[in-house]
Design a protein around this motif. Structure first.
Motif, mmCIF file in Angstrom:
data_model
loop_
_atom_site.group_PDB
_atom_site.id
_atom_site.type_symbol
_atom_site.label_atom_id
_atom_site.label_comp_id
_atom_site.label_asym_id
_atom_site.label_seq_id
_atom_site.Cartn_x
_atom_site.Cartn_y
_atom_site.Cartn_z
ATOM 1 N N HIS A 4 -12.158 158.207 35.851
ATOM 2 C CA HIS A 4 -11.004 158.539 35.026
ATOM 3 C C HIS A 4 -9.841 157.597 35.323
ATOM 4 C CE1 HIS A 4 -7.791 160.780 33.080
ATOM 5 N NE2 HIS A 4 -7.134 160.727 34.230
ATOM 6 N N VAL A 5 -9.532 157.404 36.596
ATOM 7 C CA VAL A 5 -8.403 156.566 36.992
ATOM 8 C C VAL A 5 -8.626 155.120 36.550
ATOM 9 C CG1 VAL A 5 -7.131 155.654 38.991
ATOM 10 C CG2 VAL A 5 -7.703 158.077 38.868
ATOM 11 N N GLN A 6 -9.868 154.672 36.519
ATOM 12 C CA GLN A 6 -10.161 153.303 36.105
ATOM 13 C C GLN A 6 -9.863 153.068 34.627
ATOM 14 O OE1 GLN A 6 -14.212 152.827 37.450
ATOM 15 N NE2 GLN A 6 -13.544 151.890 39.373
ATOM 16 N N THR A 7 -9.731 154.128 33.840
ATOM 17 C CA THR A 7 -9.404 153.964 32.417
ATOM 18 C C THR A 7 -7.899 153.830 32.202
ATOM 19 O OG1 THR A 7 -9.224 156.339 31.962
ATOM 20 C CG2 THR A 7 -11.412 155.332 31.742
ATOM 21 N N HIS A 8 -7.088 154.036 33.234
ATOM 22 C CA HIS A 8 -5.631 153.964 33.105
ATOM 23 C C HIS A 8 -5.174 152.534 32.825
ATOM 24 C CE1 HIS A 8 -4.556 157.956 35.333
ATOM 25 N NE2 HIS A 8 -5.375 158.133 34.318
ATOM 26 N N VAL A 9 -4.064 152.441 32.114
ATOM 27 C CA VAL A 9 -3.447 151.148 31.821
ATOM 28 C C VAL A 9 -2.001 151.195 32.304
ATOM 29 C CG1 VAL A 9 -4.927 150.645 29.840
ATOM 30 C CG2 VAL A 9 -2.783 151.871 29.488
ATOM 31 N N ALA A 10 -1.428 150.021 32.515
ATOM 32 C CA ALA A 10 -0.048 149.929 32.981
ATOM 33 C C ALA A 10 0.891 149.764 31.797
ATOM 34 C CB ALA A 10 0.108 148.744 33.926
ATOM 35 N N GLY A 20 -0.976 155.159 33.243
ATOM 36 C CA GLY A 20 -1.608 156.367 32.733
ATOM 37 C C GLY A 20 -2.623 156.025 31.661
ATOM 38 N N SER A 21 -3.132 157.035 30.978
ATOM 39 C CA SER A 21 -4.068 156.780 29.881
ATOM 40 C C SER A 21 -3.313 156.068 28.764
ATOM 41 C CB SER A 21 -4.658 158.097 29.369
ATOM 42 O OG SER A 21 -3.651 158.841 28.694
ATOM 43 N N GLN A 22 -4.043 155.436 27.865
ATOM 44 C CA GLN A 22 -3.394 154.700 26.773
ATOM 45 C C GLN A 22 -2.459 155.599 25.977
ATOM 46 O OE1 GLN A 22 -6.719 152.813 24.695
ATOM 47 N NE2 GLN A 22 -5.919 150.843 25.394
ATOM 48 N N ARG A 23 -2.884 156.812 25.685
ATOM 49 C CA ARG A 23 -2.056 157.730 24.908
ATOM 50 C C ARG A 23 -0.777 158.082 25.667
ATOM 51 N NH1 ARG A 23 -1.057 162.948 25.106
ATOM 52 N NH2 ARG A 23 -2.685 163.337 26.622
ATOM 53 N N VAL A 24 -0.918 158.369 26.949
ATOM 54 C CA VAL A 24 0.240 158.751 27.751
ATOM 55 C C VAL A 24 1.199 157.574 27.905
ATOM 56 C CG1 VAL A 24 0.960 159.500 30.055
ATOM 57 C CG2 VAL A 24 -0.972 160.604 28.941
ATOM 58 N N VAL A 25 0.674 156.373 28.103
ATOM 59 C CA VAL A 25 1.527 155.191 28.236
ATOM 60 C C VAL A 25 2.248 154.921 26.921
ATOM 61 C CG1 VAL A 25 1.554 152.691 28.634
ATOM 62 C CG2 VAL A 25 0.225 154.180 30.138
ATOM 63 N N LYS A 26 1.578 155.122 25.798
ATOM 64 C CA LYS A 26 2.226 154.929 24.493
ATOM 65 C C LYS A 26 3.411 155.889 24.351
ATOM 66 C CE LYS A 26 1.264 155.021 19.558
ATOM 67 N NZ LYS A 26 0.264 155.277 18.523
ATOM 68 N N GLU A 27 3.222 157.159 24.700
ATOM 69 C CA GLU A 27 4.312 158.131 24.646
ATOM 70 C C GLU A 27 5.417 157.777 25.636
ATOM 71 O OE1 GLU A 27 2.743 162.063 25.117
ATOM 72 O OE2 GLU A 27 1.372 161.821 23.426
ATOM 73 N N HIS A 28 5.030 157.311 26.813
ATOM 74 C CA HIS A 28 6.002 156.901 27.827
ATOM 75 C C HIS A 28 6.880 155.770 27.290
ATOM 76 C CE1 HIS A 28 7.604 154.966 31.424
ATOM 77 N NE2 HIS A 28 7.016 153.863 31.017
ATOM 78 N N VAL A 29 6.277 154.780 26.674
ATOM 79 C CA VAL A 29 7.040 153.636 26.146
ATOM 80 C C VAL A 29 8.037 154.118 25.099
ATOM 81 C CG1 VAL A 29 6.861 151.505 24.795
ATOM 82 C CG2 VAL A 29 5.309 151.905 26.708
ATOM 83 N N GLN A 30 7.610 155.017 24.221
ATOM 84 C CA GLN A 30 8.507 155.536 23.190
ATOM 85 C C GLN A 30 9.672 156.296 23.804
ATOM 86 O OE1 GLN A 30 5.911 157.906 20.799
ATOM 87 N NE2 GLN A 30 5.222 156.190 19.563
ATOM 88 N N HIS A 33 11.482 153.906 27.099
ATOM 89 C CA HIS A 33 12.009 152.579 26.784
ATOM 90 C C HIS A 33 12.601 152.488 25.386
ATOM 91 C CE1 HIS A 33 10.325 151.311 30.550
ATOM 92 N NE2 HIS A 33 9.113 151.673 30.172
ATOM 93 N N GLY A 34 12.544 153.583 24.645
ATOM 94 C CA GLY A 34 13.176 153.618 23.335
ATOM 95 C C GLY A 34 12.496 152.775 22.283
ATOM 96 N N GLU A 35 11.230 152.511 22.436
ATOM 97 C CA GLU A 35 10.504 151.702 21.466
ATOM 98 C C GLU A 35 9.679 152.607 20.565
ATOM 99 O OE1 GLU A 35 8.294 148.678 23.486
ATOM 100 O OE2 GLU A 35 10.010 148.105 24.692
ATOM 101 N N GLY A 36 9.665 152.315 19.298
ATOM 102 C CA GLY A 36 8.891 153.117 18.364
ATOM 103 C C GLY A 36 9.662 154.341 17.916
ATOM 104 N N LYS A 37 8.952 155.313 17.340
ATOM 105 C CA LYS A 37 9.599 156.535 16.843
ATOM 106 C C LYS A 37 9.889 157.499 17.974
ATOM 107 C CE LYS A 37 8.988 158.449 12.938
ATOM 108 N NZ LYS A 37 8.507 159.234 11.844
#
Length: 73
Positions: A4-10, A20-30, A33-37
């Motif tokens: 599971h941990v090996q699937t994490h991205v920075a 975290g996971s791709q989905r979690v990192v995408k939400e984190h960036v939004q 960091h104020g990017e996206g919706k």
């Protein structure tokens, strides 16, 4: 667990160590960091470039905080 941990991205934002996971990192960036919706009603985070900007952001956020006084409004 290791698989599971090996699937994490920075997070790709310079200087950010979030992982975290791709989905979690995408939400984190939004959110962080104020990017996206951003969900409606969620203010943009301060840029952290000046104490004055942070103070303004905190004051605006405090106006909307669910305090007892604000809940009576």
């Amino acid at each position: 667990y290791k698989a599971h941990v090996q699937t994490h991205v920075a997070c790709k934002v310079a200087g950010c160590a979030f992982v975290g996971s791709q989905r979690v990192v995408k939400e984190h960036v939004q959110m962080a960091h104020g990017e996206g919706k951003r969900p409606e009603g969620v203010p943009a985070p301060p840029s952290l470039e000046s104490p004055e900007e942070i103070a303004r952001w905190r004051a605006e956020r405090a106006k909307k905080w669910p305090s007892a006084a604000n809940l009576r409004r």
